[in-house]
Design an enzyme around this catalytic site. Structure first.
Site, mmCIF file in Angstrom:
data_model
loop_
_atom_site.group_PDB
_atom_site.id
_atom_site.type_symbol
_atom_site.label_atom_id
_atom_site.label_comp_id
_atom_site.label_asym_id
_atom_site.label_seq_id
_atom_site.Cartn_x
_atom_site.Cartn_y
_atom_site.Cartn_z
ATOM 1 N N GLN A 70 0.824 -1.225 0.000
ATOM 2 C CA GLN A 70 0.000 0.000 0.000
ATOM 3 C C GLN A 70 0.851 1.265 0.000
ATOM 4 O O GLN A 70 0.318 2.364 -0.197
ATOM 5 C CB GLN A 70 -0.946 0.013 1.202
ATOM 6 N N LEU A 100 -7.400 1.764 3.495
ATOM 7 C CA LEU A 100 -6.771 3.053 3.172
ATOM 8 C C LEU A 100 -6.556 3.207 1.668
ATOM 9 O O LEU A 100 -6.479 4.331 1.176
ATOM 10 C CB LEU A 100 -5.436 3.192 3.914
ATOM 11 N N HIS A 118 -3.747 -8.446 1.067
ATOM 12 C CA HIS A 118 -2.965 -7.448 0.314
ATOM 13 C C HIS A 118 -1.651 -8.052 -0.190
ATOM 14 O O HIS A 118 -1.208 -7.739 -1.294
ATOM 15 C CB HIS A 118 -2.620 -6.244 1.203
HETATM 16 C C1 QAP Z 1 -7.956 -2.944 7.381
HETATM 17 O O1 QAP Z 1 -8.274 -0.626 7.316
HETATM 18 C C2 QAP Z 1 -9.110 -3.419 8.216
HETATM 19 O O2 QAP Z 1 -11.875 4.675 3.867
HETATM 20 C C3 QAP Z 1 -7.427 -1.610 7.827
HETATM 21 O O3 QAP Z 1 -11.389 7.211 4.570
HETATM 22 C C4 QAP Z 1 -10.399 -3.332 7.724
HETATM 23 O O4 QAP Z 1 -7.242 0.954 8.484
HETATM 24 C C5 QAP Z 1 -8.907 -3.948 9.461
HETATM 25 C C6 QAP Z 1 -9.495 4.080 6.569
HETATM 26 C C7 QAP Z 1 -11.452 -3.787 8.469
HETATM 27 C C8 QAP Z 1 -9.978 -4.394 10.209
HETATM 28 C C9 QAP Z 1 -11.249 -4.322 9.723
HETATM 29 C C10 QAP Z 1 -10.373 3.842 5.529
HETATM 30 C C11 QAP Z 1 -9.257 5.387 6.927
HETATM 31 C C12 QAP Z 1 -8.797 3.004 7.273
HETATM 32 C C13 QAP Z 1 -11.012 4.899 4.883
HETATM 33 C C14 QAP Z 1 -8.077 0.677 7.668
HETATM 34 C C15 QAP Z 1 -10.744 6.201 5.250
HETATM 35 C C16 QAP Z 1 -9.860 6.443 6.281
HETATM 36 C C17 QAP Z 1 -8.893 1.692 6.981
HETATM 37 CO CO CO Z 2 -6.523 -2.603 3.034
#
Ligand code: QAP
Ligand code: CO
Length: 175
Positions: free
Chosen positions: A50, A96, A141
């Site tokens: 990422q 993200l 990922h």
């Molecule tokens: C992965 O995801 C994840 O759309 C990490 O505007 C997903 O940190 C782990 C984020 C689900 C556990 C459960 C996303 C921040 C962060 C957005 C993230 C945004 C700002 C996503």
């Molecule tokens: Co992700």
């Protein structure tokens, strides 16, 4: 140093990341930069791809009971492999690399993961709840898989439409 996050539909996100064999300062710097990038972007998980590095490294930092993120609870995983799974669960995931989109995704409820830490020491962790989901999302990922790849055909089409509309809006905003 905070790094730039690669965003969908960048093809880079489809690449398969490579095993890490050397646990040197360069790797430690990448992990530190990934942490700064993740925290600075309000993330709880981040994979090296990422930020443009096709290496099998990921970070997870789940907030505590007081909803605070601390480096004390940071998990760094190098070359993670899921060895056991049980149960299924659904969680509304985000990423993200796919900003502002969230959808329900099915995952294993509990998992056992073998991995290495930043110094190459072998570790085993048993995870459930949000940690389990986060690990599965981040390991995907490393194999070039995004959570949107797990949507049904109709939900994926709905996503593509919404996402394109949002990208256009973002561009107009910048002008
Ligand atoms: C992965 O995801 C994840 O759309 C990490 O505007 C997903 O940190 C782990 C984020 C689900 C556990 C459960 C996303 C921040 C962060 C957005 C993230 C945004 C700002 C996503
Ligand atoms: Co992700």
């Amino acid at each position: 140093m905070k790094l730039k996050i690669v965003e969908y539909p960048d093809k880079k996100l489809k690449e398969k990341s490579k095993s890490i064999e050397v646990f040197n300062k360069e790797l430690h710097q990448l992990l530190d930069d990934m942490y700064e990038t993740m925290i600075g972007s309000n993330g709880i998980g981040l994979a090296a791809i990422q930020v443009g590095h096709t290496k099998r490294a990921l970070l997870i930092n789940i907030p505590d009971e007081n909803d605070e993120q601390s480096v004390d609870t940071l998990i760094e995983m190098i070359n993670p492999v899921i060895t056991h799974t049980s149960g299924v669960t659904t969680y509304q995931e985000g990423c993200l690399s796919v900003p502002s989109f969230y959808e329900d995704i099915n995952r294993y409820e509990s998992i056992t993961v073998n991995y290495q830490d930043r110094d190459g020491n072998t570790k085993i962790i048993e995870a459930d709840n949000l940690l389990s989901i986060a690990i599965q999302h981040e390991i995907d990922h490393l194999d070039g898989i995004l959570f949107i790849d797990k949507l049904s055909y109709s939900r994926r089409k709905k996503f593509e439409k919404e996402y394109k509309r949002m990208q256009k809006e973002k561009k107009l905003h910048k002008l």
